[in-house]
Design a protein around this motif. Sequence first.
Motif, PDB file in Angstrom:
ATOM      1  N   ASN A 128       1.332   3.908  -2.892  1.00 15.42           N
ATOM      2  CA  ASN A 128       0.965   5.429  -2.383  1.00 15.42           C
ATOM      3  C   ASN A 128       1.977   6.093  -3.166  1.00 15.42           C
ATOM      4  O   ASN A 128       2.083   7.330  -3.463  1.00 15.42           O
ATOM      5  CB  ASN A 128       0.655   5.514  -1.069  1.00 15.42           C
ATOM      6  CG  ASN A 128      -0.792   5.216  -0.960  1.00 15.42           C
ATOM      7  OD1 ASN A 128      -1.511   5.050  -1.870  1.00 15.42           O
ATOM      8  ND2 ASN A 128      -1.061   5.312   0.325  1.00 15.42           N
ATOM      9  N   LYS A 172       1.132  -1.225   0.064  1.00 17.52           N
ATOM     10  CA  LYS A 172       0.176   0.038  -0.080  1.00 17.52           C
ATOM     11  C   LYS A 172       0.674   1.172   0.097  1.00 17.52           C
ATOM     12  O   LYS A 172       0.606   2.251  -0.894  1.00 17.52           O
ATOM     13  CB  LYS A 172      -1.030  -0.060   1.409  1.00 17.52           C
ATOM     14  CG  LYS A 172      -1.977   0.935   1.304  1.00 17.52           C
ATOM     15  CD  LYS A 172      -2.666   1.085   2.473  1.00 17.52           C
ATOM     16  CE  LYS A 172      -3.608   2.071   2.669  1.00 17.52           C
ATOM     17  NZ  LYS A 172      -4.363   1.916   4.187  1.00 17.52           N
ATOM     18  N   ASN A 193      -4.886   4.221  -5.274  1.00 17.91           N
ATOM     19  CA  ASN A 193      -5.159   3.809  -3.798  1.00 17.91           C
ATOM     20  C   ASN A 193      -6.131   2.597  -3.612  1.00 17.91           C
ATOM     21  O   ASN A 193      -7.050   2.605  -4.196  1.00 17.91           O
ATOM     22  CB  ASN A 193      -5.786   5.235  -3.436  1.00 17.91           C
ATOM     23  CG  ASN A 193      -5.183   5.502  -2.130  1.00 17.91           C
ATOM     24  OD1 ASN A 193      -4.512   4.714  -1.467  1.00 17.91           O
ATOM     25  ND2 ASN A 193      -5.283   6.491  -1.688  1.00 17.91           N
TER      26      ASN A 193
HETATM   27  C1  LIG Z   1      -4.710   6.698  -0.379  1.00 17.79           C
HETATM   28  O1  LIG Z   1      -5.595   6.649   0.693  1.00 17.79           O
HETATM   29  C2  LIG Z   1      -5.058   7.029   2.031  1.00 17.79           C
HETATM   30  C3  LIG Z   1      -6.243   6.675   2.908  1.00 17.79           C
HETATM   31  O2  LIG Z   1      -6.695   5.207   2.801  1.00 17.79           O
HETATM   32  C4  LIG Z   1      -4.819   8.591   1.990  1.00 17.79           C
HETATM   33  O3  LIG Z   1      -4.607   9.209   3.185  1.00 17.79           O
HETATM   34  C5  LIG Z   1      -3.818   8.932   0.912  1.00 17.79           C
HETATM   35  O4  LIG Z   1      -3.569  10.341   0.941  1.00 17.79           O
HETATM   36  C6  LIG Z   1      -4.316   8.419  -0.580  1.00 17.79           C
HETATM   37  N1  LIG Z   1      -3.217   8.760  -1.540  1.00 17.79           N
HETATM   38  C7  LIG Z   1      -3.393   9.158  -2.702  1.00 17.79           C
HETATM   39  C8  LIG Z   1      -2.344   9.268  -3.545  1.00 17.79           C
HETATM   40  O5  LIG Z   1      -4.544   9.226  -3.202  1.00 17.79           O
END
Ligand SMILES: *[C@@H]1O[C@H](CO)[C@@H](O)[C@H](O)[C@H]1NC(C)=O
Length: 319
Positions: free
Chosen positions: A302, A298, A308
């Motif tokens: 990310n 994850k 996501n």
């Molecule tokens: C991905 O999801 C998380 C929460 O699950 C969030 O905090 C994060 O900013 C998201 N990242 C992107 C790149 O959207």
Amino acid sequence: MRRWWRWVACAGGWIALTYTFFLGFVTIVSLTDPSLIRTYQPPLDNMAPRGSWGWTSRRGGRGARLPWCQPLHWREPPGPATALVSFPGSGNTWIRYLLQQVTGYYSGSVYKDYALMKNGFPAESISNGSVVVVKTHEWGPEIRKSFSRAILVMRDPYLAIQAEFNRQSGGHIGHAQPDKYTRDGGHYWEKFVTNKALAWMNTTLDWLKFSGPLHLVFYEDLLDNLPEEMRRILEFLDLEVTENNFDCMIRHQDGIYKRRRRPLNFDPFTPKLRKFVDKCKRLVDQAVREVLAGGDVKLVLNNLKYSNDSNGNQKSVTR
Ligand SMILES: *[C@@H]1O[C@H](CO)[C@@H](O)[C@H](O)[C@H]1NC(C)=O
Ligand SMILES: *[C@@H]1O[C@H](CO)[C@@H](O)[C@H](O)[C@H]1NC(C)=O
Ligand SMILES: *[C@@H]1O[C@H](CO)[C@@H](O)[C@H](O)[C@H]1NC(C)=O
């Protein structure tokens, strides 16, 4: 009355004798006259399209004529449903073939490719534990959920994309004509590459999120050291095979699927396309390296700012 019966019996005897001689005569003529000997011709719609699958399709057998190391059969009792995932053109069919050779189990697929079905892969469209692995090019949470283990095969995107272009234009062992690359001022090829590079990246990054045991295979490694890579795959599948069958598989490693190399005398990848494919390749390389090093999928994804997915977790990834 008795005379009449004798006459009938005598005539019957003569008729039978004449008929026997006639049959014998016809048989002798047909065995000696080559124009009367017809070889079996499969109906026209059984013929494979040009460039696809060469000799066995013309002989029209369900792979029965392939030199299998052992008779193929279902996996009994069934094992875990195991995906054999790859972007097209990355050696999926080759690995299925090798596994059928060495294990004797059919390999399945989420697709029903009639050309494959008639040529050694009768378990097309079977996707459960009755087959040793299940071919898929699909990605996304739904398809991942239907498997409990997965082997992810990766190949250099440049070669995989070109192999896929060849397959779409020329069948399983054919080639795209060089003028296909310049069709529509090159736009057709350009769109193809852009789209496929994304699909290549999507497939790989998505399956890195697979929550069950995952085994990574690099096609290039398979070419470099087939025995070693096959042993790793068998170990991952938890299957024991005899040395006899293993040697037999290695001896018959080429199968009938290998597309002969036919290098183009120009580079179909323009600088613009290279820039794009290189970027996809870099992202995937980075993700694979970090996941193999034990990184949280994850977090890794990310950090790539790719997508996501809440399913990310720490799990065993082998290669
Ligand atoms: C991905 O999801 C998380 C929460 O699950 C969030 O905090 C994060 O900013 C998201 N990242 C992107 C790149 O959207
Ligand atoms: C797998 O699917 C085939 C065809 O649908 C079926 O005959 C077979 O019993 C299935 N095997 C398992 C283990 O579910
Ligand atoms: C790749 O994935 C992205 C993000 O999920 C999606 O928007 C895009 O359509 C996908 N492209 C292909 C070719 O699969």
